[in-house]
Design a protein around this motif. Structure first.
Motif, PDB file in Angstrom:
ATOM      1  N   THR A 159      52.655  42.732  41.806  1.00 54.01           N
ATOM      2  CA  THR A 159      52.819  41.859  40.640  1.00 54.01           C
ATOM      3  C   THR A 159      51.528  41.108  40.304  1.00 54.01           C
ATOM      4  O   THR A 159      50.763  40.726  41.197  1.00 54.01           O
ATOM      5  N   ASN A 160      51.337  40.869  39.030  1.00 56.47           N
ATOM      6  CA  ASN A 160      50.194  40.068  38.586  1.00 56.47           C
ATOM      7  C   ASN A 160      50.338  38.620  39.054  1.00 56.47           C
ATOM      8  O   ASN A 160      49.352  37.940  39.309  1.00 56.47           O
ATOM      9  N   TYR A 161      51.595  38.158  39.154  1.00 62.22           N
ATOM     10  CA  TYR A 161      51.857  36.781  39.596  1.00 62.22           C
ATOM     11  C   TYR A 161      51.262  36.549  40.983  1.00 62.22           C
ATOM     12  O   TYR A 161      50.556  35.555  41.205  1.00 62.22           O
ATOM     13  N   ASP A 188      47.544  36.463  40.853  1.00 58.97           N
ATOM     14  CA  ASP A 188      47.056  35.198  40.296  1.00 58.97           C
ATOM     15  C   ASP A 188      47.090  34.084  41.338  1.00 58.97           C
ATOM     16  O   ASP A 188      46.168  33.267  41.429  1.00 58.97           O
ATOM     17  N   ALA A 244      53.506  31.702  46.079  1.00 55.29           N
ATOM     18  CA  ALA A 244      54.280  31.207  44.934  1.00 55.29           C
ATOM     19  C   ALA A 244      53.723  29.844  44.534  1.00 55.29           C
ATOM     20  O   ALA A 244      53.057  29.174  45.328  1.00 55.29           O
ATOM     21  N   PHE A 245      54.015  29.408  43.314  1.00 54.63           N
ATOM     22  CA  PHE A 245      53.371  28.223  42.756  1.00 54.63           C
ATOM     23  C   PHE A 245      53.642  26.951  43.566  1.00 54.63           C
ATOM     24  O   PHE A 245      52.715  26.238  43.954  1.00 54.63           O
TER      25      PHE A 245
END
Length: 260
Positions: A195-197, A200, A156-157
């Protein structure tokens, strides 16, 4: 030769304790003798390994630190609990918070734990230290006596963004206290590969850090079964041996053993 691995990240909830438990179990399943050290006053590792009321436990790592500070002799096997045939546990409890504060005024406070680890590690193939979610004195102590640091990070970011401070601390410890310290690798956890997230985030970690720091080729998938293991006081290999998380931790174990 024994190998000491600190599992660290200053952010909580990224899978440090889950990784500590399951890596220890994976190594033990391969015939290695493992000591797991709970260096977190929340005592999540101790609870996950069956010690349901750690605050009532005596002695613990808190007592060991007290003896080290007072330069008292530590008897063989002191505070160590036999968890299974190949895994021993050095538990923690809330008293570690006060012990960490007391270390602030101790000479060479960053190296207090090192003498103890050096005295016991030859009894084991691997020593795994589950660090608290901070970059305080206890975490620096763990890094100061470790051969490598394994860094679990949630895909996660914000957790990924927080890696910079941890990596800076690791290199500071390497430069000033422990020249042999290396980064075992960055381990992405709680990955939803659909997921693309997540894709990424994985790409970003490899792009930003992969050129200078190992990034494990295996990711730990998000899983309800993995979350349930904590309450059951079991490793993923006992609780869901045929699941995708067990397969991922099995691969991680193989990579760690290959790096040894």
């Amino acid at each position: 030769m024994s190998k000491v691995i600190a599992i660290a990240n200053q952010k909580g909830g990224v899978g440090k304790t889950t990784t500590s438990v399951n890596l220890a179990a994976g190594l033990a399943n391969m015939g290695n003798k493992v000591l797991v050290i709970d260096a977190d006053p929340q005592a999540s590792l101790s609870i996950c390994m069956g010690q349901q009321e750690p605050d009532k436990l005596e002695p613990t790592i808190v007592d060991i630190i007290e003896k080290l500070v007072n330069e008292e002799e530590i008897p063989d096997g002191y505070a160590i609990i036999k968890h299974s045939d190949n895994i021993d546990l050095l538990p923690s409890n809330i008293g570690l918070s006060a012990a960490e504060v007391s270390l602030v005024n101790v000479m060479s406070r960053e190296l207090v734990l090192k003498g103890y680890i050096d005295s016991v590690k030859d009894n084991y193939d691997y020593v795994i230290i589950d660090c608290m979610p901070s970059l305080g004195v206890m975490t620096v102590n763990a890094l100061a006596c470790a051969d490598t640091c394994l860094v679990p990070v949630q895909a996660a970011f914000l957790p990924v963004k927080g890696l910079q401070a941890l990596i800076k601390t690791i290199y500071t410890v390497k430069r000033r206290l422990n020249p042999k310290l290396e980064i075992e690798g960055i381990l992405l956890t709680m990955v939803d590969s659909r997921t693309n997230y997540a894709k990424d985030i994985i790409a970003e970690v490899n792009e930003v850090y992969g050129k200078s720091i190992p990034v494990f080729p295996i990711q730990i998938p998000v899983s309800v079964r993995a979350t349930e293991t904590s309450a059951m006081s079991k490793s993923i290999f006992e609780y869901d041996p045929k699941g995708k998380v067990a397969a991922a931790y099995s691969t991680l174990t193989e990579v760690v053993m290959k790096n040894s």
